[in-house]
Design an enzyme around this catalytic site. Structure first.
Site, short mmCIF file in Angstrom:
data_model
loop_
_atom_site.label_atom_id
_atom_site.label_comp_id
_atom_site.label_asym_id
_atom_site.label_seq_id
_atom_site.Cartn_x
_atom_site.Cartn_y
_atom_site.Cartn_z
CE1 TYR A 198 -4.40 -0.88 -0.27
CE2 TYR A 198 -3.52 -2.83 0.83
CZ TYR A 198 -4.53 -2.21 0.10
OH TYR A 198 -5.64 -2.91 -0.27
NE ARG B 206 -2.77 -0.03 -5.03
CZ ARG B 206 -3.95 -0.33 -4.47
NH1 ARG B 206 -4.04 -1.29 -3.56
NH2 ARG B 206 -5.03 0.32 -4.81
CG ASN C 61 -11.26 4.53 -8.87
OD1 ASN C 61 -11.50 3.33 -8.92
ND2 ASN C 61 -11.31 5.31 -9.92
CB VAL C 62 -8.38 3.89 -2.67
CG1 VAL C 62 -9.41 2.86 -2.27
CG2 VAL C 62 -7.26 3.23 -3.49
CG HIS D 269 -14.23 -0.15 -2.64
ND1 HIS D 269 -14.08 -0.68 -3.90
CD2 HIS D 269 -15.40 -0.68 -2.15
CE1 HIS D 269 -15.10 -1.49 -4.17
NE2 HIS D 269 -15.91 -1.51 -3.13
CB CYS E 23 -7.24 1.50 15.22
SG CYS E 23 -6.95 0.13 16.36
CB CYS F 276 -3.80 1.74 17.80
SG CYS F 276 -5.08 2.73 18.57
CB CYS G 179 -6.03 -0.68 21.44
SG CYS G 179 -5.94 -0.81 19.65
C1 BJW Z 1 -11.16 1.49 -18.87
C2 BJW Z 1 -9.99 2.13 -19.17
C3 BJW Z 1 -10.13 3.40 -19.70
C4 BJW Z 1 -9.42 0.29 -18.38
N1 BJW Z 1 -11.33 3.92 -19.90
N2 BJW Z 1 -12.35 2.01 -19.07
C5 BJW Z 1 -22.01 -11.04 -4.38
C6 BJW Z 1 -21.60 -11.95 -5.33
C7 BJW Z 1 -20.30 -12.44 -5.34
C8 BJW Z 1 -19.37 -12.04 -4.38
C9 BJW Z 1 -19.76 -11.14 -3.44
C10 BJW Z 1 -21.06 -10.65 -3.45
N3 BJW Z 1 -21.17 -9.78 -2.42
C11 BJW Z 1 -19.97 -9.69 -1.79
C12 BJW Z 1 -19.10 -10.53 -2.38
C13 BJW Z 1 -17.68 -10.72 -1.97
C14 BJW Z 1 -16.73 -9.67 -2.45
C15 BJW Z 1 -16.72 -9.69 -3.97
O1 BJW Z 1 -17.38 -8.90 -4.64
N4 BJW Z 1 -15.92 -10.57 -4.53
C16 BJW Z 1 -15.82 -10.69 -5.99
C17 BJW Z 1 -14.35 -10.69 -6.38
C18 BJW Z 1 -16.54 -11.92 -6.44
N5 BJW Z 1 -17.08 -8.36 -1.92
C19 BJW Z 1 -16.63 -7.95 -0.76
O2 BJW Z 1 -15.93 -8.66 -0.05
C20 BJW Z 1 -17.06 -6.59 -0.28
N6 BJW Z 1 -17.55 -6.67 1.07
C21 BJW Z 1 -18.68 -7.28 1.39
O3 BJW Z 1 -19.44 -7.71 0.55
O4 BJW Z 1 -18.90 -7.33 2.73
C22 BJW Z 1 -20.04 -8.01 3.21
C23 BJW Z 1 -20.19 -7.64 4.68
C24 BJW Z 1 -21.36 -7.06 5.13
C25 BJW Z 1 -21.49 -6.73 6.48
C26 BJW Z 1 -20.43 -6.98 7.35
C27 BJW Z 1 -19.26 -7.54 6.91
C28 BJW Z 1 -19.13 -7.89 5.55
C29 BJW Z 1 -15.88 -5.62 -0.21
C30 BJW Z 1 -15.26 -5.34 -1.52
C31 BJW Z 1 -14.03 -4.46 -1.34
C32 BJW Z 1 -13.25 -4.30 -2.61
N7 BJW Z 1 -11.98 -3.73 -2.32
C33 BJW Z 1 -11.06 -3.45 -3.41
C34 BJW Z 1 -9.73 -3.02 -2.81
C35 BJW Z 1 -9.82 -1.60 -2.26
C36 BJW Z 1 -8.52 -1.15 -1.66
C37 BJW Z 1 -7.40 -1.09 -2.65
O5 BJW Z 1 -7.43 -0.29 -3.59
O6 BJW Z 1 -6.45 -1.85 -2.48
O7 BJW Z 1 -11.61 -2.44 -4.26
S1 BJW Z 1 -10.86 -4.82 -4.54
C38 BJW Z 1 -10.75 -3.86 -5.99
O8 BJW Z 1 -11.87 -4.14 -6.88
C39 BJW Z 1 -10.92 -2.41 -5.53
C40 BJW Z 1 -11.79 -1.85 -6.62
O9 BJW Z 1 -12.43 -0.68 -6.14
C41 BJW Z 1 -12.72 -2.98 -6.92
C42 BJW Z 1 -13.42 -2.88 -8.23
O10 BJW Z 1 -12.53 -2.93 -9.30
P1 BJW Z 1 -12.80 -2.05 -10.59
O11 BJW Z 1 -12.76 -0.63 -10.23
O12 BJW Z 1 -14.01 -2.53 -11.28
O13 BJW Z 1 -11.47 -2.33 -11.44
P2 BJW Z 1 -11.15 -3.53 -12.45
O14 BJW Z 1 -9.69 -3.57 -12.59
O15 BJW Z 1 -11.85 -4.76 -12.09
O16 BJW Z 1 -11.79 -3.06 -13.83
C43 BJW Z 1 -11.27 -1.96 -14.54
C44 BJW Z 1 -12.18 -1.71 -15.71
O17 BJW Z 1 -11.75 -0.52 -16.35
C45 BJW Z 1 -12.15 -2.82 -16.76
O18 BJW Z 1 -13.48 -3.16 -17.12
C46 BJW Z 1 -11.41 -2.18 -17.96
O19 BJW Z 1 -11.89 -2.64 -19.21
C47 BJW Z 1 -11.76 -0.73 -17.76
N8 BJW Z 1 -10.79 0.21 -18.30
N9 BJW Z 1 -8.92 1.27 -18.82
C48 BJW Z 1 -12.42 3.14 -19.57
N10 BJW Z 1 -9.02 4.11 -20.03
#
Ligand code: BJW
Length: 245
Positions: free
Chosen positions: A66, A69, A101-102, A118, A126, A146, A149
């Site tokens: 991190y 990044r 995005n972050v 996110h 913490c 922290c 704690c």
């Molecule tokens: C262009 C381009 C250009 C390129 N112009 N376009 C339902 C079904 C299945 C699974 C689940 C579900 N519900 C929950 C889940 C589990 C899980 C999940 O979704 N897993 C999947 C992998 C299957 N979700 C979670 O765990 C979430 N939490 C949760 O559900 O908690 C439940 C809960 C409830 C109550 C109490 C406790 C728990 C949390 C998800 C957190 C995601 N975190 C991340 C990391 C963030 C920190 C970091 O940055 O390190 O977030 S993962 C990562 O993916 C990041 C992103 O925000 C996120 C989405 O990715 P994104 O933005 O779509 O990027 P890419 O790379 O996938 O796509 C890029 C796109 O851009 C592509 O399409 C390209 O074509 C395009 N592109 N250049 C236009 N120039």
């Protein structure tokens, strides 16, 4: 170049919800999650680094990933896609910008009230009791602990298996069905619950515009799909919709 129906929808929309993903920042030089990746991305699965289990297993490795990044993100600049959205927000009655995005590039382009689903790379919190604070500089090699704690401090981002900030997700979920237009930019739509927002728009008969370099599961179902780079398409679209500016 753009459908007349799309230009009319953009011009007429008073309430717009925009959901962005990593693709909008790709042209700023920030790698997306699922593209071919360099360095650590190619050697580790994102799910291992971006999860509480991964952090517990090896806090130093996750912290270093991190920190690296964050260093890169701070050197990147908003691109014309971020700028076009900030301009649109200024001229639209109500444009809610919701991002996965972050990197805070929307805010750095001048967007207001950005809903971060996110978290961000500008704060740490913490592991046990939250309480975000500014990311320390210079960045230590190990995660800080922290003062209250003694547990590890970690980036203020949402990892796999963690809940999204409830107020942010609820505000977005409430705004989508009320919108005149939902715009989905640069997200693969693979990560939930963020990926639910465009589906909510479809269910609520809110017209959806998707902008992505590649097709996704949404592309067939959206009213309009523009295939290409958002940094080019967004400024072109807004110039075409508002030619008097
Ligand atoms: C262009 C381009 C250009 C390129 N112009 N376009 C339902 C079904 C299945 C699974 C689940 C579900 N519900 C929950 C889940 C589990 C899980 C999940 O979704 N897993 C999947 C992998 C299957 N979700 C979670 O765990 C979430 N939490 C949760 O559900 O908690 C439940 C809960 C409830 C109550 C109490 C406790 C728990 C949390 C998800 C957190 C995601 N975190 C991340 C990391 C963030 C920190 C970091 O940055 O390190 O977030 S993962 C990562 O993916 C990041 C992103 O925000 C996120 C989405 O990715 P994104 O933005 O779509 O990027 P890419 O790379 O996938 O796509 C890029 C796109 O851009 C592509 O399409 C390209 O074509 C395009 N592109 N250049 C236009 N120039």
């Amino acid at each position: 170049m753009f459908a007349v129906s799309l230009l009319e929808a953009v011009r007429a929309a008073q309430r717009v919800v925009v959901l962005t993903g990593a693709g909008i920042s790709a042209e700023s030089g920030i790698p997306t999650f699922r593209d071919a990746m360099e360095g650590m991305w190619s050697r580790f699965r994102p799910e291992d680094l971006a999860s509480p289990q991964g952090f517990r297993r090896d806090p130093q490795q996750v912290w270093a990933w991190y920190a690296e990044r964050r260093g890169k993100v701070l050197k990147c600049q908003p691109n014309p896609g971020h700028v076009a959205l900030a301009d649109w927000q200024r001229r639209c009655a109500e444009l809610l910008l919701v991002t996965q995005n972050v990197d805070r590039l929307h805010q750095r382009a001048g967007a207001q009230n950005v809903h971060e689903l996110h978290g961000n790379l500008y704060e740490i919190k913490c592991t046990k009791h939250g309480a975000p604070s500014a990311w320390p500089e210079p960045i230590p090699d190990m995660p800080p602990t922290c003062p209250h704690c003694g547990d590890w401090l970690r980036p203020n981002v949402v990892w796999f298996g963690e809940a999204l900030p409830m107020d942010v997700f609820e505000a977005a979920s409430q705004a989508v069905p009320q919108a005149d237009l939902c715009v989905v930019i640069g997200t693969s739509g693979l990560v939930y619950p963020a990926a639910h927002l465009p589906l909510l728009a479809l269910q609520s008969q809110v017209p959806v515009l998707e902008i992505n370099k590649e097709t996704t599961d949404l592309s067939q179902r959206a009213q309009w799909f523009l295939q290409g780079a958002s940094g080019q398409l967004l400024p072109q679209l807004l110039r075409a919709a508002f030619p008097e500016d």
